[in-house]
Write a protein that holds these residues in place. Structure first.
Motif, PDB file in Angstrom:
ATOM      1  N   LEU A 132      10.885 -99.124  10.438  1.00  0.00           N
ATOM      2  CA  LEU A 132      11.266 -99.668   9.125  1.00  0.00           C
ATOM      3  C   LEU A 132      11.934 -98.561   8.314  1.00  0.00           C
ATOM      4  O   LEU A 132      11.408 -97.440   8.224  1.00  0.00           O
ATOM      5  CB  LEU A 132      10.015-100.179   8.403  1.00  0.00           C
ATOM      6  N   SER A 133      13.086 -98.882   7.747  1.00  0.00           N
ATOM      7  CA  SER A 133      13.777 -97.888   6.925  1.00  0.00           C
ATOM      8  C   SER A 133      13.068 -97.762   5.578  1.00  0.00           C
ATOM      9  O   SER A 133      12.196 -98.557   5.225  1.00  0.00           O
ATOM     10  CB  SER A 133      15.238 -98.294   6.720  1.00  0.00           C
ATOM     11  N   LYS A 134      13.467 -96.772   4.789  1.00  0.00           N
ATOM     12  CA  LYS A 134      12.859 -96.565   3.471  1.00  0.00           C
ATOM     13  C   LYS A 134      13.106 -97.750   2.546  1.00  0.00           C
ATOM     14  O   LYS A 134      12.323 -98.025   1.655  1.00  0.00           O
ATOM     15  CB  LYS A 134      13.399 -95.279   2.844  1.00  0.00           C
ATOM     16  N   SER A 135      14.205 -98.462   2.784  1.00  0.00           N
ATOM     17  CA  SER A 135      14.503 -99.630   1.953  1.00  0.00           C
ATOM     18  C   SER A 135      13.833-100.906   2.481  1.00  0.00           C
ATOM     19  O   SER A 135      14.055-101.984   1.946  1.00  0.00           O
ATOM     20  CB  SER A 135      16.020 -99.827   1.859  1.00  0.00           C
ATOM     21  N   GLY A 136      13.022-100.780   3.543  1.00  0.00           N
ATOM     22  CA  GLY A 136      12.277-101.930   4.063  1.00  0.00           C
ATOM     23  C   GLY A 136      13.015-102.753   5.097  1.00  0.00           C
ATOM     24  O   GLY A 136      12.592-103.855   5.415  1.00  0.00           O
ATOM     25  N   HIS A 137      14.115-102.235   5.614  1.00  0.00           N
ATOM     26  CA  HIS A 137      14.879-102.947   6.638  1.00  0.00           C
ATOM     27  C   HIS A 137      14.371-102.563   8.024  1.00  0.00           C
ATOM     28  O   HIS A 137      14.148-101.394   8.306  1.00  0.00           O
ATOM     29  CB  HIS A 137      16.362-102.614   6.543  1.00  0.00           C
ATOM     30  N   LEU A 138      14.256-103.563   8.884  1.00  0.00           N
ATOM     31  CA  LEU A 138      13.902-103.326  10.276  1.00  0.00           C
ATOM     32  C   LEU A 138      15.200-103.007  11.019  1.00  0.00           C
ATOM     33  O   LEU A 138      16.193-103.719  10.867  1.00  0.00           O
ATOM     34  CB  LEU A 138      13.224-104.564  10.871  1.00  0.00           C
ATOM     35  N   TYR A 139      15.207-101.942  11.800  1.00  0.00           N
ATOM     36  CA  TYR A 139      16.441-101.537  12.467  1.00  0.00           C
ATOM     37  C   TYR A 139      16.160-101.146  13.915  1.00  0.00           C
ATOM     38  O   TYR A 139      15.027-101.070  14.355  1.00  0.00           O
ATOM     39  CB  TYR A 139      17.092-100.363  11.722  1.00  0.00           C
ATOM     40  N   GLY A 140      17.233-100.915  14.672  1.00  0.00           N
ATOM     41  CA  GLY A 140      17.135-100.418  16.033  1.00  0.00           C
ATOM     42  C   GLY A 140      16.703-101.473  17.038  1.00  0.00           C
ATOM     43  O   GLY A 140      16.943-102.679  16.870  1.00  0.00           O
ATOM     44  N   PHE A 141      16.048-101.000  18.095  1.00  0.00           N
ATOM     45  CA  PHE A 141      15.624-101.848  19.194  1.00  0.00           C
ATOM     46  C   PHE A 141      14.765-103.016  18.715  1.00  0.00           C
ATOM     47  O   PHE A 141      14.954-104.154  19.155  1.00  0.00           O
ATOM     48  CB  PHE A 141      14.852-101.015  20.233  1.00  0.00           C
ATOM     49  N   TRP A 142      13.822-102.758  17.832  1.00  0.00           N
ATOM     50  CA  TRP A 142      12.883-103.799  17.406  1.00  0.00           C
ATOM     51  C   TRP A 142      13.584-104.887  16.607  1.00  0.00           C
ATOM     52  O   TRP A 142      13.241-106.071  16.730  1.00  0.00           O
ATOM     53  CB  TRP A 142      11.723-103.187  16.633  1.00  0.00           C
ATOM     54  N   ALA A 143      14.574-104.530  15.807  1.00  0.00           N
ATOM     55  CA  ALA A 143      15.349-105.537  15.071  1.00  0.00           C
ATOM     56  C   ALA A 143      16.173-106.372  16.050  1.00  0.00           C
ATOM     57  O   ALA A 143      16.247-107.602  15.928  1.00  0.00           O
ATOM     58  CB  ALA A 143      16.261-104.870  14.042  1.00  0.00           C
ATOM     59  N   ALA A 144      16.778-105.708  17.025  1.00  0.00           N
ATOM     60  CA  ALA A 144      17.593-106.420  18.020  1.00  0.00           C
ATOM     61  C   ALA A 144      16.726-107.348  18.864  1.00  0.00           C
ATOM     62  O   ALA A 144      17.108-108.501  19.117  1.00  0.00           O
ATOM     63  CB  ALA A 144      18.334-105.414  18.899  1.00  0.00           C
ATOM     64  N   LEU A 145      15.550-106.871  19.281  1.00  0.00           N
ATOM     65  CA  LEU A 145      14.655-107.694  20.094  1.00  0.00           C
ATOM     66  C   LEU A 145      14.192-108.921  19.318  1.00  0.00           C
ATOM     67  O   LEU A 145      14.244-110.045  19.825  1.00  0.00           O
ATOM     68  CB  LEU A 145      13.448-106.873  20.554  1.00  0.00           C
ATOM     69  N   SER A 146      13.769-108.717  18.099  1.00  0.00           N
ATOM     70  CA  SER A 146      13.282-109.837  17.294  1.00  0.00           C
ATOM     71  C   SER A 146      14.384-110.855  17.008  1.00  0.00           C
ATOM     72  O   SER A 146      14.156-112.068  17.066  1.00  0.00           O
ATOM     73  CB  SER A 146      12.694-109.327  15.980  1.00  0.00           C
ATOM     74  N   THR A 147      15.566-110.380  16.737  1.00  0.00           N
ATOM     75  CA  THR A 147      16.683-111.282  16.473  1.00  0.00           C
ATOM     76  C   THR A 147      17.046-112.076  17.725  1.00  0.00           C
ATOM     77  O   THR A 147      17.315-113.278  17.659  1.00  0.00           O
ATOM     78  CB  THR A 147      17.907-110.494  15.965  1.00  0.00           C
ATOM     79  N   ALA A 148      17.034-111.409  18.877  1.00  0.00           N
ATOM     80  CA  ALA A 148      17.335-112.094  20.139  1.00  0.00           C
ATOM     81  C   ALA A 148      16.279-113.152  20.444  1.00  0.00           C
ATOM     82  O   ALA A 148      16.610-114.296  20.786  1.00  0.00           O
ATOM     83  CB  ALA A 148      17.415-111.082  21.279  1.00  0.00           C
ATOM     84  N   LEU A 149      15.005-112.799  20.304  1.00  0.00           N
ATOM     85  CA  LEU A 149      13.932-113.766  20.547  1.00  0.00           C
ATOM     86  C   LEU A 149      14.034-114.948  19.587  1.00  0.00           C
ATOM     87  O   LEU A 149      13.900-116.104  19.993  1.00  0.00           O
ATOM     88  CB  LEU A 149      12.566-113.093  20.415  1.00  0.00           C
ATOM     89  N   SER A 150      14.275-114.658  18.325  1.00  0.00           N
ATOM     90  CA  SER A 150      14.390-115.724  17.319  1.00  0.00           C
ATOM     91  C   SER A 150      15.555-116.650  17.615  1.00  0.00           C
ATOM     92  O   SER A 150      15.452-117.866  17.426  1.00  0.00           O
ATOM     93  CB  SER A 150      14.558-115.126  15.916  1.00  0.00           C
ATOM     94  N   SER A 151      16.653-116.098  18.125  1.00  0.00           N
ATOM     95  CA  SER A 151      17.806-116.950  18.440  1.00  0.00           C
ATOM     96  C   SER A 151      17.487-117.885  19.602  1.00  0.00           C
ATOM     97  O   SER A 151      17.886-119.053  19.589  1.00  0.00           O
ATOM     98  CB  SER A 151      19.045-116.106  18.746  1.00  0.00           C
ATOM     99  N   TYR A 152      16.729-117.407  20.596  1.00  0.00           N
ATOM    100  CA  TYR A 152      16.394-118.290  21.718  1.00  0.00           C
ATOM    101  C   TYR A 152      15.335-119.314  21.318  1.00  0.00           C
ATOM    102  O   TYR A 152      15.344-120.440  21.817  1.00  0.00           O
ATOM    103  CB  TYR A 152      15.964-117.507  22.946  1.00  0.00           C
TER     104      TYR A 152
END
Length: 188
Positions: A132-152
């Motif tokens: 998690l970035s300082k501004s509260g954004h999820l980034y990197g591998f975990w953001a990509a994985l979650s977005t991919a799972l959510s899309s499927y």
């Protein structure tokens, strides 16, 4: 691996359910099966372009609720499947064979969706604690994985809705004036 943790039959049932059931011989539905490319493309796009999830907490809430909803729909589907078996009896040719197949296919999709929701929730929890970035954004591998799972999960949800509606219409004998499968011309 203990059979208790083996999810492969569920995933195999989901894959087998992605067939074109319009023919007597079931063949893989190429369009439906190609939908697996959607989460792969989303993952690559998010990961390679340094995508971020600005608000991962609402997504965590959403996938958690959706997992519960899919499991609830599965239990209702199981009850409906048992009722069809009671109506037709155990042996012989069923007058509801097509509907049984639709329910069996949808059950595998719902359980796969629930499983992916759980994995998605887990990836969000892990990601929110380590990526998690300082501004509260999820980034990197975990953001990509979650977005991919959510899309499927969304794709599975889209698979399930027409199947559930079709089974409902067929099993309950919904008349042509209310069935979405009947095209009627309006009188002028």
């Amino acid at each position: 691996m203990s059979a208790r943790f083996n999810v492969l039959p569920v995933l195999r049932g989901h894959w087998k359910g992605l067939t074109d059931g319009r023919r007597a011989i079931h063949r893989g539905d190429k369009v439906a099966r190609s939908s697996i490319g959607i989460p792969l493309a989303v993952f690559l796009l998010m990961y390679l372009r340094d995508g971020k999830l600005a608000s991962p907490a609402p997504l965590l809430t959403g996938v958690s609720l959706l997992a519960g909803g899919m499991l609830s729909a599965f239990t209702h589907l199981s009850s409906l499947r048992l009722r069809i078996t009671d109506w037709d009896g155990a042996g012989g040719i069923s007058r509801f064979e097509v509907e049984r197949r639709m329910l069996d296919e949808t059950a595998a999709h719902l359980l796969t969706g629930s499983l992916l929701c759980a994995i998605d929730a887990g990836s969000l929890v892990v990601g929110m604690n380590i990526s998690l970035s300082k501004s509260g954004h999820l980034y990197g591998f975990w953001a990509a994985l979650s977005t991919a799972l959510s899309s499927y999960i969304l794709v599975i949800f889209i698979f399930v809705i027409p199947r559930l509606y079709s089974a409902y219409v067929e099993i309950n004998g919904v008349g042509g004036e209310l069935s979405g499968f009947t095209k009627k011309k309006r009188r002028r």
